[in-house]
Write an enzyme that holds these catalytic residues in place. Structure first.
Site, PDB file in Angstrom:
ATOM      1  N   GLU A   1       5.885  -3.673  11.673  1.00 37.81           N
ATOM      2  CA  GLU A   1       4.640  -2.911  11.711  1.00 37.81           C
ATOM      3  C   GLU A   1       3.619  -3.759  10.982  1.00 37.81           C
ATOM      4  O   GLU A   1       3.694  -3.914   9.769  1.00 37.81           O
ATOM      5  CB  GLU A   1       4.801  -1.551  11.012  1.00 37.81           C
TER       6      GLU A   1
ATOM      7  N   GLY B   1       1.409  -7.786   6.754  1.00 36.24           N
ATOM      8  CA  GLY B   1       0.395  -8.496   7.525  1.00 36.24           C
ATOM      9  C   GLY B   1       1.005  -9.566   8.428  1.00 36.24           C
ATOM     10  O   GLY B   1       2.137  -9.432   8.910  1.00 36.24           O
TER      11      GLY B   1
ATOM     12  N   CYS C   1      -3.076   0.498   7.043  1.00 39.68           N
ATOM     13  CA  CYS C   1      -3.085  -0.169   8.350  1.00 39.68           C
ATOM     14  C   CYS C   1      -3.742   0.729   9.377  1.00 39.68           C
ATOM     15  O   CYS C   1      -4.333   0.261  10.338  1.00 39.68           O
ATOM     16  CB  CYS C   1      -1.677  -0.536   8.768  1.00 39.68           C
TER      17      CYS C   1
ATOM     18  N   ASN D   1       0.797  -1.233   0.000  1.00 38.21           N
ATOM     19  CA  ASN D   1       0.000   0.000   0.000  1.00 38.21           C
ATOM     20  C   ASN D   1       0.830   1.283   0.000  1.00 38.21           C
ATOM     21  O   ASN D   1       0.325   2.338  -0.359  1.00 38.21           O
ATOM     22  CB  ASN D   1      -1.028  -0.012   1.140  1.00 38.21           C
TER      23      ASN D   1
HETATM   24  N1  LIG Z   1       1.309  -1.465  10.535  1.00 37.38           N
HETATM   25  C1  LIG Z   1       1.611  -0.953   9.366  1.00 37.38           C
HETATM   26  O1  LIG Z   1       2.352   0.026   9.270  1.00 37.38           O
HETATM   27  C2  LIG Z   1       1.071  -1.568   8.105  1.00 37.38           C
HETATM   28  C3  LIG Z   1       0.492  -2.799   8.069  1.00 37.38           C
HETATM   29  N2  LIG Z   1       0.027  -3.322   6.903  1.00 37.38           N
HETATM   30  C4  LIG Z   1      -0.609  -4.625   6.909  1.00 37.38           C
HETATM   31  O2  LIG Z   1      -0.166  -5.364   5.772  1.00 37.38           O
HETATM   32  C5  LIG Z   1      -1.206  -6.134   5.218  1.00 37.38           C
HETATM   33  C6  LIG Z   1      -1.373  -5.846   3.749  1.00 37.38           C
HETATM   34  O3  LIG Z   1      -0.138  -5.661   3.109  1.00 37.38           O
HETATM   35  P1  LIG Z   1       0.513  -6.821   2.242  1.00 37.38           P
HETATM   36  O4  LIG Z   1       1.553  -6.194   1.382  1.00 37.38           O
HETATM   37  O5  LIG Z   1      -0.549  -7.612   1.579  1.00 37.38           O
HETATM   38  O6  LIG Z   1       1.162  -7.674   3.394  1.00 37.38           O
HETATM   39  P2  LIG Z   1       2.012  -9.024   3.282  1.00 37.38           P
HETATM   40  O7  LIG Z   1       2.385  -9.377   4.686  1.00 37.38           O
HETATM   41  O8  LIG Z   1       1.341 -10.021   2.465  1.00 37.38           O
HETATM   42  O9  LIG Z   1       3.317  -8.576   2.461  1.00 37.38           O
HETATM   43  C7  LIG Z   1       4.210  -7.629   2.960  1.00 37.38           C
HETATM   44  C8  LIG Z   1       5.553  -7.847   2.329  1.00 37.38           C
HETATM   45  O10 LIG Z   1       6.083  -9.103   2.729  1.00 37.38           O
HETATM   46  C9  LIG Z   1       6.509  -9.834   1.582  1.00 37.38           C
HETATM   47  N3  LIG Z   1       6.447 -11.258   1.878  1.00 37.38           N
HETATM   48  C10 LIG Z   1       5.474 -12.142   1.605  1.00 37.38           C
HETATM   49  N4  LIG Z   1       5.805 -13.364   2.076  1.00 37.38           N
HETATM   50  C11 LIG Z   1       7.019 -13.247   2.634  1.00 37.38           C
HETATM   51  C12 LIG Z   1       7.888 -14.138   3.309  1.00 37.38           C
HETATM   52  N5  LIG Z   1       7.591 -15.413   3.498  1.00 37.38           N
HETATM   53  N6  LIG Z   1       9.061 -13.659   3.771  1.00 37.38           N
HETATM   54  C13 LIG Z   1       9.392 -12.374   3.602  1.00 37.38           C
HETATM   55  N7  LIG Z   1       8.615 -11.481   2.981  1.00 37.38           N
HETATM   56  C14 LIG Z   1       7.437 -11.903   2.511  1.00 37.38           C
HETATM   57  C15 LIG Z   1       5.579  -9.350   0.501  1.00 37.38           C
HETATM   58  O11 LIG Z   1       6.108  -9.653  -0.774  1.00 37.38           O
HETATM   59  P3  LIG Z   1       5.136 -10.118  -1.972  1.00 37.38           P
HETATM   60  O12 LIG Z   1       4.308  -8.932  -2.300  1.00 37.38           O
HETATM   61  O13 LIG Z   1       6.074 -10.505  -3.043  1.00 37.38           O
HETATM   62  O14 LIG Z   1       4.319 -11.255  -1.450  1.00 37.38           O
HETATM   63  C16 LIG Z   1       5.539  -7.861   0.803  1.00 37.38           C
HETATM   64  O15 LIG Z   1       6.701  -7.235   0.350  1.00 37.38           O
HETATM   65  C17 LIG Z   1      -2.420  -5.767   6.029  1.00 37.38           C
HETATM   66  O16 LIG Z   1      -2.620  -6.752   7.018  1.00 37.38           O
HETATM   67  C18 LIG Z   1      -2.054  -4.472   6.707  1.00 37.38           C
HETATM   68  O17 LIG Z   1      -2.686  -4.199   7.898  1.00 37.38           O
HETATM   69  C19 LIG Z   1       0.148  -2.647   5.744  1.00 37.38           C
HETATM   70  C20 LIG Z   1       0.720  -1.410   5.720  1.00 37.38           C
HETATM   71  C21 LIG Z   1       1.202  -0.785   6.911  1.00 37.38           C
HETATM   72  O1  LIG Z   2       0.924   1.511   5.603  1.00 40.41           O
HETATM   73  C1  LIG Z   2       0.053   2.072   6.224  1.00 40.41           C
HETATM   74  O2  LIG Z   2      -1.111   1.802   6.068  1.00 40.41           O
HETATM   75  C2  LIG Z   2       0.525   3.112   7.101  1.00 40.41           C
HETATM   76  O3  LIG Z   2       1.760   2.975   7.594  1.00 40.41           O
HETATM   77  C3  LIG Z   2      -0.357   4.203   7.383  1.00 40.41           C
HETATM   78  O4  LIG Z   2       0.142   5.354   6.865  1.00 40.41           O
HETATM   79  P1  LIG Z   2      -0.834   6.610   6.773  1.00 40.41           P
HETATM   80  O5  LIG Z   2      -1.515   6.729   8.108  1.00 40.41           O
HETATM   81  O6  LIG Z   2       0.066   7.744   6.505  1.00 40.41           O
HETATM   82  O7  LIG Z   2      -1.796   6.318   5.674  1.00 40.41           O
END
Ligand SMILES: NC(=O)C1=CN([C@@H]2O[C@H](COP(=O)(O)OP(=O)(O)OC[C@H]3O[C@@H](n4cnc5c(N)ncnc54)[C@H](OP(=O)(O)O)[C@@H]3O)[C@@H](O)[C@H]2O)C=CC1
Ligand SMILES: O=C(O)C(O)COP(=O)(O)O
Length: 496
Positions: free
Chosen positions: A264, A246, A298, A169
């Site tokens: 995070e 995630g 997130c 995202n």
């Molecule tokens: N707390 C925060 O700041 C944030 C949290 N999120 C959370 O992230 C989720 C959505 O994001 P999303 O990108 O789908 O999350 P994912 O956990 O699916 O992926 C995050 C990253 O991890 C990589 N990845 C996947 N599998 C592995 C592995 N086995 N080992 C190492 N890296 C791996 C992905 O690569 P690839 O794409 O190639 O699979 C991607 O770069 C939601 O749950 C959301 O809440 C999102 C943004 C911010």
């Molecule tokens: O990845 C996310 O969703 C965040 O770290 C939130 O960032 P934002 O509050 O600036 O949208």
């Protein structure tokens, strides 16, 4: 345009290259990973599927480059980061174009992400110069039984090679929020961008290349996380992992070795609305917080907990605003755009169907075309519905009507997530007590949850994370403390 002009060397035919030892390379795997445009649902780009040998090469190069980088004066490291920030902003157009096509980010928000990233890198350079330029001086006689014969000089030193894994995202912003702190602190960096967002990230990496960082210091390995993720995160050459995403983060933290982790992860940010709240303010923030980037943040508002006496009025105001949201392609800068993948849309739909079967009130008709889901407010949601607890990461927002503040706090704290929360009330004393009671990393009073400004601490409790982000905290997290103790032959007292 993406992949042209200054960016022409990062692409070979139809496939984007990966970045290793200061060069753009084709993987020897001969394989590529396709990136599907969420709007058209057709392949938009391709990136290299890197091999384990290529990961080994990158780790070795990073290790060598880091040694020299750690000996580079801090002001020079800052100067290069400022240069990269300027180049990044100069080329915001093509990078934003990739964000629109890879992750369906509305066009204006895509530009903002790149500009915010440039600002983040510049601020990191300045903050690094300030906080890494000073250490601590301690004397021994403050601890019982000691004379003043030991002087301790404590300073911050780099960790080595930082592995950065951002989510889809914010593929640029959440990459630079790791790259900037790692580099200013004297570390080398290996980036594994998310597959959706990888091409935007490769363009961003090229801006660092154009800034003139030493070869091998910054590297970018592409490929599916499910295929090369474990090899990367368990690699002995990695000295720190900074991950945003995630549940994958929970698995990584169990497998990683004895290295510092910054995680995070997900959230189920609750928004508690009290009877004395400014309901117009609350409604505006609920819509902005719940629906911007189609809820794929997130920090999105993911559940509204409203006191029953004001619930009808609040729901009405939120509903009015939801109906004004524009829905369509990111190129047209619509508020609601297609969610990132078909499987994500299917997951969201599953939560909606479950809520329907269990009797939630639909404030709008549920509508979906491909990955595009129309914004939906679900009223009268109850704790037995999945959507009361699970993170949709989509434009669907549940409202739970509560009898008391205690019930709201209980719901918030019963979640396994603990990222952010918000409370709307005109009574600051109540707001502080509620903030203290909520088990989340941050509570926003009278505003929607948000990570920024980017120098604020940003952290999740429980399954929402390990450690804290924010520019200052990330720089500190990517360093270790080194002490040198001067042992004097006799005690020495200044002016004594
Ligand atoms: N707390 C925060 O700041 C944030 C949290 N999120 C959370 O992230 C989720 C959505 O994001 P999303 O990108 O789908 O999350 P994912 O956990 O699916 O992926 C995050 C990253 O991890 C990589 N990845 C996947 N599998 C592995 C592995 N086995 N080992 C190492 N890296 C791996 C992905 O690569 P690839 O794409 O190639 O699979 C991607 O770069 C939601 O749950 C959301 O809440 C999102 C943004 C911010
Ligand atoms: O990845 C996310 O969703 C965040 O770290 C939130 O960032 P934002 O509050 O600036 O949208």
């Amino acid at each position: 345009m993406a992949g042209t002009g200054v960016f022409c060397e990062i692409i070979d035919g139809e496939v984007y290259k990966y970045y290793s030892e200061g060069e753009w390379r084709k993987s020897s795997s001969g394989k590529s990973v396709s990136i599907v445009n969420p709007t058209t649902r057709k392949t938009e780009y391709r990136v290299q599927a890197c091999t384990q040998e290529e990961v080994n090469e990158v780790m070795e190069a990073a290790k060598v480059a880091q040694k020299a980088w750690a000996r580079t004066p801090l002001w020079k490291r800052a100067e290069l980061l400022h240069r990269a920030a300027a180049i990044l902003k100069e080329h915001k157009g093509p990078i934003a174009e990739c964000l629109v096509k890879e992750i369906a980010k509305p066009a204006k928000d895509a530009i903002s992400e790149v500009v915010r990233s440039g600002d983040l890198v510049s601020y990191t350079a300045e903050e690094g110069v300030r906080i890494l330029g000073e250490g601590k001086f301690l004397v021994s006689d403050s601890f019982p039984g000691n004379d003043r014969n030991k002087y301790c000089l404590a300073s911050k030193i780099p960790l080595g090679v930082v592995l950065a894994i951002p989510p889809f995202n914010y593929p640029v912003n959440l990459a630079v929020s790791k790259i900037g702190p790692a580099l200013i602190a004297g570390n080398a960096l290996v980036l594994k961008p998310p597959t959706q967002g990888a091409v935007a990230a490769l363009h961003m990496v090229h801006c660092f290349h154009l800034a003139g960082f030493p070869k091998g210091l910054i590297n970018c390995i592409t490929g599916k996380g499910s295929e090369i993720g474990d090899f990367l995160t368990m690699h002995p050459g990695v000295n720190c992992i900074s991950f945003t995403g995630g549940d994958t983060g929970i698995a990584i933290s169990k497998k990683a070795g004895m290295i510092p982790l910054q995680m995070e992860l997900g959230g189920k940010d609750a928004c508690i609305v009290l009877e004395d709240a400014d309901l117009d303010l609350a409604a505006a923030n609920i819509v902005k917080g719940g629906f911007s980037y189609s809820g794929q943040r997130c920090t999105a508002v993911k559940v509204v907990l409203v006191i029953k006496s004001v619930a009808d009025a609040l729901v009405e105001k939120v509903k009015d605003k939801v109906e004004k949201l524009t829905v369509g392609p990111p190129e047209k800068d619509c508020d609601i755009t297609p969610v990132v993948t078909e499987s994500s849309a299917n997951f969201i739909e599953g939560l909606v169907i479950d809520a329907k079967e269990k009797g939630a009130t639909f404030c709008q008709e549920y509508r979906r075309e491909g990955n595009l889901i129309w914004p939906l407010l679900l009223d009268h949601v109850r704790p037995d519905m999945r959507i009361a607890w699970e993170e949709p990461f989509g434009p669907v927002l549940p409202v739970l009507r509560i009898n008391s503040v205690e019930e709201g706090i209980h719901h918030c704290n019963a979640s396994n997530f603990g990222l952010q929360g918000s409370v709307f009330t005109r009574d600051i004393n109540k707001a502080i007590l509620i903030s203290d009671a909520m088990e989340t990393g941050t509570v926003q009073i009278n505003s929607a949850p948000a990570r920024g400004p980017d120098h604020f601490p940003f952290q999740g409790l429980k399954d929402s994370g390990i450690g804290s982000q924010g520019i200052t905290n990330s720089i500190n997290m990517m360093t270790k403390i080194k002490s040198t103790v001067i042992n004097l032959p006799t005690s020495s007292y200044t002016m004594g």
